[in-house]
Design a protein around this motif. Structure first.
Motif, PDB file in Angstrom:
ATOM      1  N   GLU A 185       0.835  -1.208   0.000  1.00 36.60           N
ATOM      2  CA  GLU A 185       0.000   0.000   0.000  1.00 36.60           C
ATOM      3  C   GLU A 185       0.868   1.256   0.000  1.00 36.60           C
ATOM      4  O   GLU A 185       0.568   2.217  -0.708  1.00 36.60           O
ATOM      5  CB  GLU A 185      -0.915   0.027   1.221  1.00 36.60           C
ATOM      6  CG  GLU A 185      -2.070  -0.932   1.151  1.00 36.60           C
ATOM      7  CD  GLU A 185      -2.889  -0.934   2.443  1.00 36.60           C
ATOM      8  OE1 GLU A 185      -2.910   0.104   3.147  1.00 36.60           O
ATOM      9  OE2 GLU A 185      -3.489  -1.978   2.745  1.00 36.60           O
ATOM     10  N   ILE A 186       1.913   1.252   0.807  1.00 37.93           N
ATOM     11  CA  ILE A 186       2.806   2.408   0.872  1.00 37.93           C
ATOM     12  C   ILE A 186       3.431   2.669  -0.493  1.00 37.93           C
ATOM     13  O   ILE A 186       3.601   3.811  -0.902  1.00 37.93           O
ATOM     14  CB  ILE A 186       3.915   2.188   1.936  1.00 37.93           C
ATOM     15  CG1 ILE A 186       3.309   2.244   3.333  1.00 37.93           C
ATOM     16  CG2 ILE A 186       5.037   3.220   1.799  1.00 37.93           C
ATOM     17  CD1 ILE A 186       4.257   1.797   4.433  1.00 37.93           C
ATOM     18  N   ASN A 187       3.772   1.608  -1.207  1.00 30.54           N
ATOM     19  CA  ASN A 187       4.455   1.745  -2.489  1.00 30.54           C
ATOM     20  C   ASN A 187       3.510   1.969  -3.663  1.00 30.54           C
ATOM     21  O   ASN A 187       3.970   2.145  -4.792  1.00 30.54           O
ATOM     22  CB  ASN A 187       5.324   0.509  -2.754  1.00 30.54           C
ATOM     23  CG  ASN A 187       6.617   0.559  -1.991  1.00 30.54           C
ATOM     24  OD1 ASN A 187       7.567   1.193  -2.410  1.00 30.54           O
ATOM     25  ND2 ASN A 187       6.642  -0.079  -0.835  1.00 30.54           N
TER      26      ASN A 187
ATOM     27  N   ILE B 276       9.885  -4.171  -3.226  1.00 31.56           N
ATOM     28  CA  ILE B 276      10.246  -2.798  -2.863  1.00 31.56           C
ATOM     29  C   ILE B 276      11.296  -2.258  -3.823  1.00 31.56           C
ATOM     30  O   ILE B 276      11.186  -1.130  -4.319  1.00 31.56           O
ATOM     31  CB  ILE B 276      10.741  -2.728  -1.404  1.00 31.56           C
ATOM     32  CG1 ILE B 276       9.579  -3.013  -0.442  1.00 31.56           C
ATOM     33  CG2 ILE B 276      11.381  -1.369  -1.106  1.00 31.56           C
ATOM     34  CD1 ILE B 276      10.009  -3.231   1.008  1.00 31.56           C
ATOM     35  N   LEU B 277      12.317  -3.056  -4.097  1.00 28.38           N
ATOM     36  CA  LEU B 277      13.378  -2.595  -4.994  1.00 28.38           C
ATOM     37  C   LEU B 277      12.833  -2.301  -6.393  1.00 28.38           C
ATOM     38  O   LEU B 277      13.147  -1.266  -6.980  1.00 28.38           O
ATOM     39  CB  LEU B 277      14.513  -3.620  -5.056  1.00 28.38           C
ATOM     40  CG  LEU B 277      15.708  -3.213  -5.911  1.00 28.38           C
ATOM     41  CD1 LEU B 277      16.348  -1.918  -5.403  1.00 28.38           C
ATOM     42  CD2 LEU B 277      16.726  -4.339  -5.956  1.00 28.38           C
ATOM     43  N   LYS B 278      12.013  -3.186  -6.923  1.00 26.86           N
ATOM     44  CA  LYS B 278      11.440  -2.956  -8.259  1.00 26.86           C
ATOM     45  C   LYS B 278      10.570  -1.706  -8.285  1.00 26.86           C
ATOM     46  O   LYS B 278      10.624  -0.921  -9.231  1.00 26.86           O
ATOM     47  CB  LYS B 278      10.609  -4.169  -8.697  1.00 26.86           C
ATOM     48  CG  LYS B 278      11.426  -5.325  -9.188  1.00 26.86           C
ATOM     49  CD  LYS B 278      10.525  -6.460  -9.642  1.00 26.86           C
ATOM     50  CE  LYS B 278      11.336  -7.644 -10.110  1.00 26.86           C
ATOM     51  NZ  LYS B 278      10.483  -8.766 -10.522  1.00 26.86           N
ATOM     52  N   SER B 279       9.773  -1.535  -7.252  1.00 25.86           N
ATOM     53  CA  SER B 279       8.880  -0.382  -7.181  1.00 25.86           C
ATOM     54  C   SER B 279       9.660   0.927  -7.155  1.00 25.86           C
ATOM     55  O   SER B 279       9.362   1.860  -7.909  1.00 25.86           O
ATOM     56  CB  SER B 279       7.998  -0.509  -5.934  1.00 25.86           C
ATOM     57  OG  SER B 279       7.142   0.582  -5.809  1.00 25.86           O
ATOM     58  N   VAL B 280      10.665   0.994  -6.315  1.00 24.41           N
ATOM     59  CA  VAL B 280      11.460   2.211  -6.189  1.00 24.41           C
ATOM     60  C   VAL B 280      12.320   2.425  -7.441  1.00 24.41           C
ATOM     61  O   VAL B 280      12.421   3.543  -7.957  1.00 24.41           O
ATOM     62  CB  VAL B 280      12.327   2.153  -4.906  1.00 24.41           C
ATOM     63  CG1 VAL B 280      13.329   3.292  -4.859  1.00 24.41           C
ATOM     64  CG2 VAL B 280      11.427   2.170  -3.675  1.00 24.41           C
ATOM     65  N   THR B 281      12.905   1.358  -7.955  1.00 17.80           N
ATOM     66  CA  THR B 281      13.746   1.479  -9.154  1.00 17.80           C
ATOM     67  C   THR B 281      12.949   1.973 -10.348  1.00 17.80           C
ATOM     68  O   THR B 281      13.461   2.737 -11.171  1.00 17.80           O
ATOM     69  CB  THR B 281      14.436   0.132  -9.471  1.00 17.80           C
ATOM     70  OG1 THR B 281      15.201  -0.270  -8.335  1.00 17.80           O
ATOM     71  CG2 THR B 281      15.367   0.256 -10.670  1.00 17.80           C
ATOM     72  N   SER B 282      11.689   1.575 -10.453  1.00 17.93           N
ATOM     73  CA  SER B 282      10.871   2.032 -11.592  1.00 17.93           C
ATOM     74  C   SER B 282      10.711   3.550 -11.570  1.00 17.93           C
ATOM     75  O   SER B 282      10.637   4.184 -12.625  1.00 17.93           O
ATOM     76  CB  SER B 282       9.506   1.340 -11.598  1.00 17.93           C
ATOM     77  OG  SER B 282       8.680   1.826 -10.566  1.00 17.93           O
TER      78      SER B 282
ATOM     79  N   ASN C 104      19.678   2.164 -10.127  1.00 18.73           N
ATOM     80  CA  ASN C 104      19.866   1.095  -9.140  1.00 18.73           C
ATOM     81  C   ASN C 104      20.498   1.611  -7.856  1.00 18.73           C
ATOM     82  O   ASN C 104      20.004   1.334  -6.759  1.00 18.73           O
ATOM     83  CB  ASN C 104      20.703  -0.049  -9.715  1.00 18.73           C
ATOM     84  CG  ASN C 104      19.920  -0.903 -10.677  1.00 18.73           C
ATOM     85  OD1 ASN C 104      18.687  -0.929 -10.646  1.00 18.73           O
ATOM     86  ND2 ASN C 104      20.617  -1.603 -11.553  1.00 18.73           N
ATOM     87  N   ILE C 105      21.583   2.366  -7.962  1.00 19.61           N
ATOM     88  CA  ILE C 105      22.263   2.842  -6.754  1.00 19.61           C
ATOM     89  C   ILE C 105      21.393   3.850  -5.999  1.00 19.61           C
ATOM     90  O   ILE C 105      21.347   3.837  -4.766  1.00 19.61           O
ATOM     91  CB  ILE C 105      23.675   3.413  -7.069  1.00 19.61           C
ATOM     92  CG1 ILE C 105      24.502   3.527  -5.787  1.00 19.61           C
ATOM     93  CG2 ILE C 105      23.598   4.730  -7.785  1.00 19.61           C
ATOM     94  CD1 ILE C 105      24.859   2.227  -5.156  1.00 19.61           C
ATOM     95  N   LEU C 106      20.686   4.711  -6.721  1.00 21.86           N
ATOM     96  CA  LEU C 106      19.777   5.648  -6.067  1.00 21.86           C
ATOM     97  C   LEU C 106      18.656   4.904  -5.336  1.00 21.86           C
ATOM     98  O   LEU C 106      18.255   5.298  -4.239  1.00 21.86           O
ATOM     99  CB  LEU C 106      19.183   6.628  -7.085  1.00 21.86           C
ATOM    100  CG  LEU C 106      20.146   7.676  -7.646  1.00 21.86           C
ATOM    101  CD1 LEU C 106      19.508   8.429  -8.807  1.00 21.86           C
ATOM    102  CD2 LEU C 106      20.583   8.640  -6.546  1.00 21.86           C
ATOM    103  N   SER C 107      18.179   3.836  -5.919  1.00 20.92           N
ATOM    104  CA  SER C 107      17.120   3.034  -5.292  1.00 20.92           C
ATOM    105  C   SER C 107      17.624   2.394  -4.008  1.00 20.92           C
ATOM    106  O   SER C 107      16.935   2.430  -2.975  1.00 20.92           O
ATOM    107  CB  SER C 107      16.626   1.953  -6.254  1.00 20.92           C
ATOM    108  OG  SER C 107      16.052   2.542  -7.389  1.00 20.92           O
TER     109      SER C 107
END
Length: 179
Positions: free
Chosen positions: A63-65, A123-129, A140-143
């Motif tokens: 939900e947060i993502n 989480i990683l996929k969501s943020v990386t997108s 990737n590194i920013l994520s």
């Protein structure tokens, strides 16, 4: 609230406060005013109850993502994600505490290994997108850095013993990632 949900809520609170290993099912049953048989019926075992609670905490993280990726630019998506994270950290402190406790204890980490991996991947996929749209070369590194910052804030808020200025931290991160 039905008995199943009541068991999940009570067990989450007890596991968060006492730890999984230090909370016998008999205490969960006593607090919920149910028999061990009911836990067996719904969850099969204490590990099954643990996995169910972890799945519920993962739903919260999903939900947060959930950000509006169609109608918002990447900067707005990050702001929405940060707003949601900080709100949920305060509102659902017990669920965050539960997650922290279970992921740091070797026994529970082993029981939840597959679910922890699925959550981390999501989480990683969501943020990386989102970061992919902002800076493809460094996405990737920013994520990883973004996730590490949020994890660090959550850990310090839950276990640091200090009163963190959450609204100021949120504002700082919004400013940092707006550029």
């Amino acid at each position: 609230m039905d008995k199943r949900e009541q068991l999940i809520d009570i067990a989450t609170k007890l596991f968060s406060e006492r730890g999984y290993e230090n909370t016998p099912l008999s205490v969960v049953c006593e607090k919920a005013n149910v028999s061990k048989g009911l836990i067996s019926h719904h969850f099969k075992s204490k590990d099954g109850l643990l996995r169910e609670i972890f799945l519920k905490t993962t739903e919260l993280i999903v939900e947060i993502n959930e950000v509006d990726k169609k109608n918002k630019n990447p900067n707005e998506q990050l702001v929405e994600l940060l707003e949601s994270f900080f709100t949920q950290l305060e509102v659902d402190k017990m669920f965050f505490q539960f997650s922290l406790n279970t992921m740091l204890q070797p026994r529970t980490r082993e029981v939840l290994k597959d679910l922890i991996s699925e959550r981390a991947t999501f989480i990683l996929k969501s943020v990386t997108s989102i970061f992919h749209k902002l800076d493809k070369a460094k996405a990737n590194i920013l994520s990883y850095m973004f996730i590490a910052e949020l994890d660090g804030i959550a850990i310090n808020y839950l276990a640091g013993g200090i009163d963190l200025p959450l609204s100021e931290l949120k504002q700082h991160l919004i400013e940092k990632y707006k550029n």
